[in-house]
Design a protein around this motif. Structure first.
Motif, PDB file in Angstrom:
ATOM      1  N   ASP A  25       0.669  -0.577   0.088  1.00 57.48           N
ATOM      2  CA  ASP A  25       0.161   0.239  -0.154  1.00 57.48           C
ATOM      3  C   ASP A  25       0.892   1.849   0.092  1.00 57.48           C
ATOM      4  O   ASP A  25       0.817   2.393  -0.478  1.00 57.48           O
ATOM      5  CB  ASP A  25      -0.746  -0.257   1.319  1.00 57.48           C
ATOM      6  N   GLY A  26       1.552   1.255   0.427  1.00 61.00           N
ATOM      7  CA  GLY A  26       3.074   2.636   0.862  1.00 61.00           C
ATOM      8  C   GLY A  26       3.337   2.435  -0.622  1.00 61.00           C
ATOM      9  O   GLY A  26       3.437   3.488  -1.460  1.00 61.00           O
ATOM     10  N   GLN A  29       0.419   4.432  -2.510  1.00 59.74           N
ATOM     11  CA  GLN A  29       0.733   5.175  -2.274  1.00 59.74           C
ATOM     12  C   GLN A  29       2.151   6.550  -2.615  1.00 59.74           C
ATOM     13  O   GLN A  29       1.618   8.056  -2.909  1.00 59.74           O
ATOM     14  CB  GLN A  29       0.149   5.820  -0.331  1.00 59.74           C
ATOM     15  N   PRO A  32       1.268   6.032  -7.648  1.00 61.14           N
ATOM     16  CA  PRO A  32       0.262   5.414  -7.961  1.00 61.14           C
ATOM     17  C   PRO A  32       0.685   4.824  -9.563  1.00 61.14           C
ATOM     18  O   PRO A  32       0.615   3.488 -10.265  1.00 61.14           O
ATOM     19  CB  PRO A  32      -0.705   6.138  -8.736  1.00 61.14           C
ATOM     20  N   HIS A 187       4.455   0.258   6.425  1.00 57.07           N
ATOM     21  CA  HIS A 187       3.524   1.648   5.316  1.00 57.07           C
ATOM     22  C   HIS A 187       4.490   2.189   4.780  1.00 57.07           C
ATOM     23  O   HIS A 187       5.146   3.033   3.581  1.00 57.07           O
ATOM     24  CB  HIS A 187       2.534   2.415   5.896  1.00 57.07           C
ATOM     25  N   GLN A 191       6.564   3.791   1.604  1.00 53.22           N
ATOM     26  CA  GLN A 191       6.202   4.904   0.661  1.00 53.22           C
ATOM     27  C   GLN A 191       7.741   5.017   0.611  1.00 53.22           C
ATOM     28  O   GLN A 191       8.039   5.687  -0.231  1.00 53.22           O
ATOM     29  CB  GLN A 191       6.192   5.610   1.575  1.00 53.22           C
TER      30      GLN A 191
END
Length: 210
Positions: A25-26, A29, A32, A187, A191
Motif C-alpha cells: 500500500d505504501g 501511495q 501510483p 507502510h 512509501q
C-alpha cells in the motif's frame, strides 16, 4: 518501479502478511505508477526442498526446474525484492531458506566453475528485509544474534550474489506491542522504497516467532 514482496508465513491472517500488504500500500501511495506483487510461498505451495534436480543445476549439468524458472522470472521483473518473514530460531523460516536455496542457483544468481573467475550476477538487484520477532532488541544484542544474522543473511547470501541490501527492518516484540506500530513502520517503508533521494539506514528490531 516494481517490487516483488515475498512472504513466508503459513497463516494469511498473521502480522507478517499484514505487514506485506502495508508495504505494498505504501509503495502505491508514494507513486501510483509504482507496482508490486506479493508472492505468498505457503499459499502457492512452493516446494523448498533442495533435491537431485537442484543439485544438477548447481553442477551445471541440467536446466533449472519449471518452478524455479518461474520464481527467477518474477525476480527479474522486479527492481526491488522485499522479503517479509518471522524469525525462527534466530534465522528465517525453512520455507524462505529453501526458496533461496533453490532459486538463487548457480548460473543465475552467481557463476561458479572450477578454475574460472567467480561472477556475482545480481549486482542490479536491491533487497529489503523485514523480519518479525517476539523478542526485544536487547536479546539480539546480548547474544550477538543481530550481528550473526547480518553475517549469515545479508553478507552470506545476498552479498555473495552481489545484491545490495538496502536495510533490514527487525520489527520486534511482535507479541506484546500494538501491531499498529509495526504496520505504520511497514507502510512508511513502502512509501520510501523507491526514493532515490532518501538515504537508507538499517532499522533494527528483534523477532523470533510471529
Amino acid at each position: 518501479m516494481h517490487a516483488l514482496i515475498v512472504v513466508a508465513h503459513h497463516d494469511p491472517r498473521s502480522l507478517t502478511h499484514s505487514l506485506a500488504r502495508a508495504i505494498g500500500d505504501g509503495i502505491v501511495q508514494a507513486n501510483p505508477v509504482n507496482t508490486f506483487e506479493i508472492a505468498d510461498l505457503a499459499a502457492e505451495g512452493f516446494d523448498p526442498r533442495f533435491g537431485f534436480a537442484d543439485g544438477a543445476v548447481h553442477r551445471r549439468v541440467a536446466a533449472a526446474p519449471a518452478d524455479v524458472l518461474a520464481e527467477q522470472a518474477r525476480i527479474e521483473r522486479a527492481d526491488t525484492l522485499v522479503m517479509v518473514y518471522p524469525i525462527y530460531w534466530w534465522s528465517m523460516p525453512a520455507l524462505l531458506k529453501g526458496w533461496i536455496d533453490r532459486v538463487f542457483s548457480n548460473g543465475w544468481a552467481f557463476d561458479y566453475k572450477h578454475g574460472e573467475p567467480f561472477v556475482q550476477k545480481l549486482k542490479h538487484l536491491r533487497i529489503q528485509l523485514v523480519a518479525v520477532g517476539g523478542a526485544d532488541a536487547g536479546s539480539f544484542e546480548r547474544h550477538g544474534y543481530d550481528r550473526a544474522m547480518v553475517t549469515q543473511i545479508e553478507d552470506g547470501i545476498f552479498g555473495y550474489c552481489g545484491a545490495q541490501v538496502m536495510s533490514t527492518e527487525r520489527l520486534l516484540e511482535s507479541e506484546t506491542l500494538d501491531p499498529k506500530l509495526h504496520l505504520q513502520t511497514a507502510h512508511a517503508l513502502g512509501q520510501r522504497l523507491f526514493s532515490t533521494t532518501e538515504e537508507t539506514t538499517p532499522v533494527e528490531s528483534d523477532a523470533e516467532f510471529a
